[in-house]
Design a protein around this motif. Structure first.
Motif, mmCIF file in Angstrom:
data_model
loop_
_atom_site.group_PDB
_atom_site.id
_atom_site.type_symbol
_atom_site.label_atom_id
_atom_site.label_comp_id
_atom_site.label_asym_id
_atom_site.label_seq_id
_atom_site.Cartn_x
_atom_site.Cartn_y
_atom_site.Cartn_z
ATOM 1 N N PRO A 18 -7.239 -7.303 13.441
ATOM 2 C CA PRO A 18 -6.829 -6.007 14.334
ATOM 3 C C PRO A 18 -6.382 -5.005 12.611
ATOM 4 O O PRO A 18 -5.734 -5.683 11.958
ATOM 5 C CB PRO A 18 -6.532 -5.864 15.048
ATOM 6 C CG PRO A 18 -5.846 -7.300 15.334
ATOM 7 C CD PRO A 18 -6.246 -8.403 14.685
ATOM 8 N N PRO A 19 -6.913 -3.810 12.648
ATOM 9 C CA PRO A 19 -6.413 -3.141 11.545
ATOM 10 C C PRO A 19 -4.599 -2.765 11.671
ATOM 11 O O PRO A 19 -3.788 -2.778 12.490
ATOM 12 C CB PRO A 19 -7.478 -1.799 12.168
ATOM 13 C CG PRO A 19 -7.922 -1.927 12.862
ATOM 14 C CD PRO A 19 -7.945 -3.115 13.743
ATOM 15 N N VAL A 20 -4.383 -2.728 10.352
ATOM 16 C CA VAL A 20 -3.703 -2.593 10.166
ATOM 17 C C VAL A 20 -2.940 -1.224 9.709
ATOM 18 O O VAL A 20 -3.831 -0.507 9.123
ATOM 19 C CB VAL A 20 -2.139 -3.896 9.527
ATOM 20 C CG1 VAL A 20 -1.927 -4.456 9.975
ATOM 21 C CG2 VAL A 20 -3.125 -3.574 7.945
ATOM 22 N N TYR A 21 -2.201 -0.473 9.942
ATOM 23 C CA TYR A 21 -2.382 0.899 9.813
ATOM 24 C C TYR A 21 -0.927 0.969 8.612
ATOM 25 O O TYR A 21 -0.775 2.753 8.478
ATOM 26 C CB TYR A 21 -1.106 1.992 11.544
ATOM 27 C CG TYR A 21 -2.275 1.443 12.616
ATOM 28 C CD1 TYR A 21 -3.623 1.432 11.772
ATOM 29 C CD2 TYR A 21 -2.283 2.297 13.375
ATOM 30 C CE1 TYR A 21 -4.728 1.038 12.692
ATOM 31 C CE2 TYR A 21 -2.948 1.997 14.100
ATOM 32 C CZ TYR A 21 -4.444 1.321 14.041
ATOM 33 O OH TYR A 21 -5.343 1.683 15.348
ATOM 34 N N SER A 22 -0.445 0.414 7.977
ATOM 35 C CA SER A 22 0.222 0.501 6.957
ATOM 36 C C SER A 22 1.182 -0.631 6.535
ATOM 37 O O SER A 22 0.520 -1.342 6.241
ATOM 38 C CB SER A 22 1.570 1.533 7.491
ATOM 39 O OG SER A 22 2.774 0.258 8.515
ATOM 40 N N ASN A 23 1.325 -0.266 5.319
ATOM 41 C CA ASN A 23 1.437 -1.795 4.002
ATOM 42 C C ASN A 23 2.193 -3.004 4.802
ATOM 43 O O ASN A 23 1.981 -3.663 4.612
ATOM 44 C CB ASN A 23 2.298 -0.732 2.683
ATOM 45 C CG ASN A 23 1.400 -0.176 1.930
ATOM 46 O OD1 ASN A 23 0.214 -0.624 2.258
ATOM 47 N ND2 ASN A 23 1.651 0.402 1.139
ATOM 48 N N GLU B 162 2.437 -2.880 9.762
ATOM 49 C CA GLU B 162 2.948 -2.342 11.318
ATOM 50 C C GLU B 162 1.386 -2.028 11.633
ATOM 51 O O GLU B 162 0.628 -1.382 11.829
ATOM 52 C CB GLU B 162 3.523 -1.228 10.996
ATOM 53 C CG GLU B 162 4.139 0.214 11.624
ATOM 54 C CD GLU B 162 4.410 1.209 11.911
ATOM 55 O OE1 GLU B 162 5.091 1.726 13.222
ATOM 56 O OE2 GLU B 162 4.303 1.525 10.848
#
Lengths: 191, 169
Positions: A15-20, A23
């Motif tokens: 699933p995509p992550v929303y920060s480096n 998170e």
């Protein structure tokens, strides 16, 4: 790029992550939903309900502008007509938003609802502007007659700012409506 | 009272299943419909709230994933007005925080490109291609979107052609 070959990779991709730091969004609910959390649809419906109650209260009080404040009868009648419409419009929008069930509708039905809703809001805003501007004009003439310069200036500036906001919102709604109509037209041509 | 407790427990169990097993699916949908980190997180929260609110109306006559798709896509579309002005643009966030972790793999870079290209489609086309990529049958796609089965097939052909065209530009 061969899209058909990417199907497996798409399904296996994490699933995509929303920060480096990797998170992911947290759930506001957990297993227990606090009663204060509402969807933005419910918040919008409540906003229209509050507006309905507010304009209905003003409507009930509006004859006081004639009996107690001594404003001209035409002004009071116009105010009653304006508040009457505002109350009905806000109630119709409240009812429409409340009846939406996102887990029951198909995507096309949802897009059609969006179109109806946007068109309705736009129509209501145009009618409100068309009736509100003459009302403000009558009010300004009344202030002019009574030499209330400060109130006149305040009313004029307020009216101009209100009209500008109204026109900007109207343009934005028109663009959204055109976008949605294009999508639905494209579909009806295909079907 | 007892009945209420039972239905609340069932709802919580079902909700935990939705989040536990299909949270990634919800996150993927929000990633595709949001335009930056902030809007994606907002969409995710919004989807979860709508899933929670919609759980009592889930009768099990459709697959759980189909119901999740329908609820989440409709939620994302209802926020269309907010995200509309960013449509067709590639956000900086998608470059600094790619959906797929960077690897020395050609297919991975193609997948990242696919994410970027899908982001440029309109909300309905985005929904159709994502459902297809997730191996949903034409009948399931038709049931979720409300399109006729044949229209789904022809629409998919057009979307794929559009993606190829965007990719070659």
């Amino acid at each position: 790029m061969n899209i058909d070959n990417l199907k497996d990779k798409w399904r296996q991709a994490p699933p995509p992550v929303y920060s480096n730091d990797g998170e992911r969004p947290t759930t506001p609910l957990g297993s227990e939903r606090p009663p204060s959390i509402r969807s933005s649809r419910n918040k919008l419906a409540r906003r229209y309900l509050v507006l309905t109650i507010f304009s209905a209260t003003l409507l009930v009080c509006s004859p006081l502008t004639y009996t107690s404040l001594g404003y001209p009868a035409l002004l009071t009648l116009w105010l009653i007509m304006f508040l009457d419409m505002t109350t009905i419009f806000n109630f119709v929008l409240y009812n429409h938003i409340r009846s939406l069930n996102v887990s029951r509708l198909t995507v096309i039905e949802m897009i059609r609802h969006m179109k109806t809703m946007t068109a309705m809001r736009r129509r209501f805003r145009i009618i409100s502007l068309a009736t509100g501007i003459p009302f403000i004009a009558i009010l300004l003439v009344y202030f002019l007659d009574h030499n209330a310069t400060a109130t006149l200036m305040g009313g004029f500036i307020g009216g101009t700012i209100g009209a500008l906001i109204g026109v900007t919102k109207e343009l934005s709604l028109r663009r959204v409506l055109t976008d949605i109509e294009d999508q639905l037209d494209d579909l009806s041509q295909q079907q | 009272m007892m009945g209420n407790n039972n239905s609340d427990t069932t709802r919580k169990v079902l909700f935990d299943t939705v989040i536990g097993e299909h949270g990634a699916l919800v996150a993927k949908l929000c990633y595709m419909y949001g335009h930056d980190d902030h809007s994606r997180k907002d969409l995710y929260q919004e989807c979860l709230i709508n899933l929670w609110e919609g759980l009592p109306s889930f009768k099990g006559d459709a697959k759980l994933t189909s119901w999740i798709y329908r609820t989440c896509i409709n939620t994302c579309i209802s926020c269309y007005r907010h995200n509309r002005r960013h449509m067709g643009l590639v956000s900086l966030d998608s470059i600094t925080h790619p959906a797929v972790p960077p690897q020395e793999d050609d297919r991975t870079s193609q997948l990242q490109e696919l994410y970027t290209l899908i982001n440029m489609l309109n909300p309905l086309d985005k929904a159709i291609i994502m459902l297809w990529l997730d191996e949903k049958s034409y009948d399931e796609i038709a049931a979720i979107t409300g399109l006729v089965r044949n229209t789904v097939a022809s629409r998919l052909r057009r979307i794929k052609a559009r993606l190829q065209q965007l990719s070659s530009q």
